[in-house]
Design an enzyme around this catalytic site. Structure first.
Site, short mmCIF file in Angstrom:
data_model
loop_
_atom_site.label_atom_id
_atom_site.label_comp_id
_atom_site.label_asym_id
_atom_site.label_seq_id
_atom_site.Cartn_x
_atom_site.Cartn_y
_atom_site.Cartn_z
N ARG A 112 11.85 1.20 17.01
CA ARG A 112 11.82 0.22 15.93
C ARG A 112 11.25 -1.11 16.42
O ARG A 112 11.80 -2.18 16.17
CB ARG A 112 13.22 0.04 15.35
CG ARG A 112 13.75 1.31 14.69
CD ARG A 112 15.02 1.10 13.91
NE ARG A 112 16.18 0.85 14.73
CZ ARG A 112 16.92 1.79 15.30
NH1 ARG A 112 16.58 3.06 15.18
NH2 ARG A 112 17.98 1.47 16.02
N ALA B 247 32.28 1.31 24.11
CA ALA B 247 32.78 1.16 22.73
C ALA B 247 34.22 0.69 22.79
O ALA B 247 34.91 0.82 23.82
CB ALA B 247 32.70 2.49 21.97
N ARG C 229 12.21 3.89 24.99
CA ARG C 229 12.04 5.06 24.14
C ARG C 229 10.56 5.36 23.92
O ARG C 229 10.14 6.52 23.98
CB ARG C 229 12.71 4.83 22.78
CG ARG C 229 14.23 4.84 22.80
CD ARG C 229 14.79 4.60 21.41
NE ARG C 229 16.25 4.70 21.40
CZ ARG C 229 16.99 4.54 20.31
NH1 ARG C 229 16.41 4.27 19.15
NH2 ARG C 229 18.31 4.66 20.38
N GLU D 34 -10.66 6.43 35.73
CA GLU D 34 -11.91 6.07 36.39
C GLU D 34 -13.07 5.99 35.39
O GLU D 34 -13.91 5.08 35.46
CB GLU D 34 -12.25 7.10 37.48
CG GLU D 34 -11.25 7.11 38.64
CD GLU D 34 -10.16 8.14 38.44
OE1 GLU D 34 -9.67 8.66 39.45
OE2 GLU D 34 -9.79 8.43 37.27
N LEU E 295 17.42 7.43 16.97
CA LEU E 295 16.67 7.58 18.21
C LEU E 295 15.18 7.39 18.02
O LEU E 295 14.36 8.03 18.70
CB LEU E 295 16.94 8.95 18.86
CG LEU E 295 18.39 9.26 19.22
CD1 LEU E 295 18.47 10.54 20.03
CD2 LEU E 295 19.05 8.12 19.99
N CYS F 50 -10.10 13.15 40.73
CA CYS F 50 -10.16 14.61 40.59
C CYS F 50 -11.52 15.14 41.01
O CYS F 50 -12.55 14.46 40.89
CB CYS F 50 -9.83 15.02 39.15
SG CYS F 50 -11.04 14.46 37.92
#
Length: 313
Positions: A200, A155, A177, A44, A197, A67
């Site tokens: 990129r 896999a 991510r 806000e 992890l 709030c």
């Protein structure tokens, strides 16, 4: 629009929710805002600063009740909206935080501002699911990511998995991510793939989240250890958790009924005899597998398909 703006702050506004706000006057957007990294300024405040004098008489569309509690970091949003002279506030959700919980709406109405609540609640809830899940259930909102072949393999039988999906799907995975506080893999995946992890994507590298491994052994350097799926409730500062594998880790979170969202990336390939994407889920009867997931989105990412499912119950 407010919900879409709130997504910009996802995973980066803790301890505050990632709220979005749009100010409209005479059918024209005069201010936009979303909670900034670290929780301030609030959505806000950002929208009001952009609108300036145009905020007077405007309607504020906000994903969460403004709030009402005071903070050393700034004034309450209800007071700021009153001071700016907005004429109407549309809040998608009532704030479950007991410090506000209806007090924001009451203060606005007492100042003569028209307030409507509940419109767009489902969209707003999903956009702020991390904060809401932590508040209501005491744990992060958990997304399970699976990248598979058409026949459900992650896999080849020899373990080769790079790459099942194409560059567009992998880029989308990196965006997920960047919108998470932590990524988790199983110890088997860590030992087999030595995953980085990180994020990129150009310009988003700094948003790489914390890394965790599911294991009872001591975690590797630079990683955090999680001994069981239920232990994620004890994580500090983690509202958005992304589980990336492998098959047994994915199954463990599903067995514990701790997956809220499923991202299924499917490449148009067949492996036949490859490694399955999931371990045993402990189902005793086929009918118990039905009705658990609801399709929320389906899209093409290059040649690959992404399906997003939300837990139905």
């Amino acid at each position: 629009m407010a919900a879409a703006l709130s997504e910009r702050g996802r995973a980066h506004t803790s301890p505050n929710p990632n709220v979005g706000c749009v100010l409209v006057k005479d059918a024209r957007v005069v201010g936009r805002g979303w909670t900034q990294p670290g929780g301030r300024p609030h959505a806000e405040a950002m929208a009001l600063a952009e609108a300036g004098e145009a905020a007077k008489g405007a309607t504020a569309w906000v994903t969460l009740e403004p709030c009402a509690h005071q903070s050393a970091r700034g004034p309450s949003c209800a007071d700021s909206l009153i001071a700016a002279g907005v004429a109407r506030v549309v809040a998608a959700l009532e704030d479950p935080d007991p410090r506000t919980a209806g007090a924001g709406v009451a203060r606005l109405r007492a100042a003569g501002i028209d307030v409507a609540a509940g419109e767009g609640g489902a969209v707003a809830s999903l956009a702020m699911a991390g904060w809401l899940t932590r508040l209501r259930l005491g744990r992060p909102f958990i997304t399970l990511k699976l990248a598979t072949s058409l026949d459900g393999c992650i896999a080849l039988s020899n373990g080769q998995s790079r790459w099942i999906t194409g560059p567009q799907a992998r880029a989308h995975g990196h965006l997920e991510r960047a919108r998470s506080n932590m990524i988790l893999v199983g110890r088997g995946t860590f030992d087999a793939d030595a995953p980085r992890l990180d994020v990129r994507l150009p310009g988003l590298e700094a948003l790489s989240p914390r890394r965790a491994v599911l294991s009872r052994a001591a975690p590797p350097d630079g990683w955090e250890g999680i001994t069981s799926p239920e232990a994620v409730s004890a994580l500090s500062g983690v509202d958005w958790l992304l589980v990336e594998g492998g098959a047994e880790t994915a199954a463990a979170f599903l067995r514990a009924s701790l997956v809220d969202r499923l991202l299924l990336y499917r490449a148009p390939i067949l492996m036949g005899g490859g490694k399955a994407c999931l371990g045993d889920l402990g189902l005793g009867a086929l009918e118990s597998a039905h009705g658990r997931w609801q399709l929320a989105d389906r899209r093409m990412l290059g040649v690959d398909t992404l399906e997003t499912y939300l837990r139905a119950s």
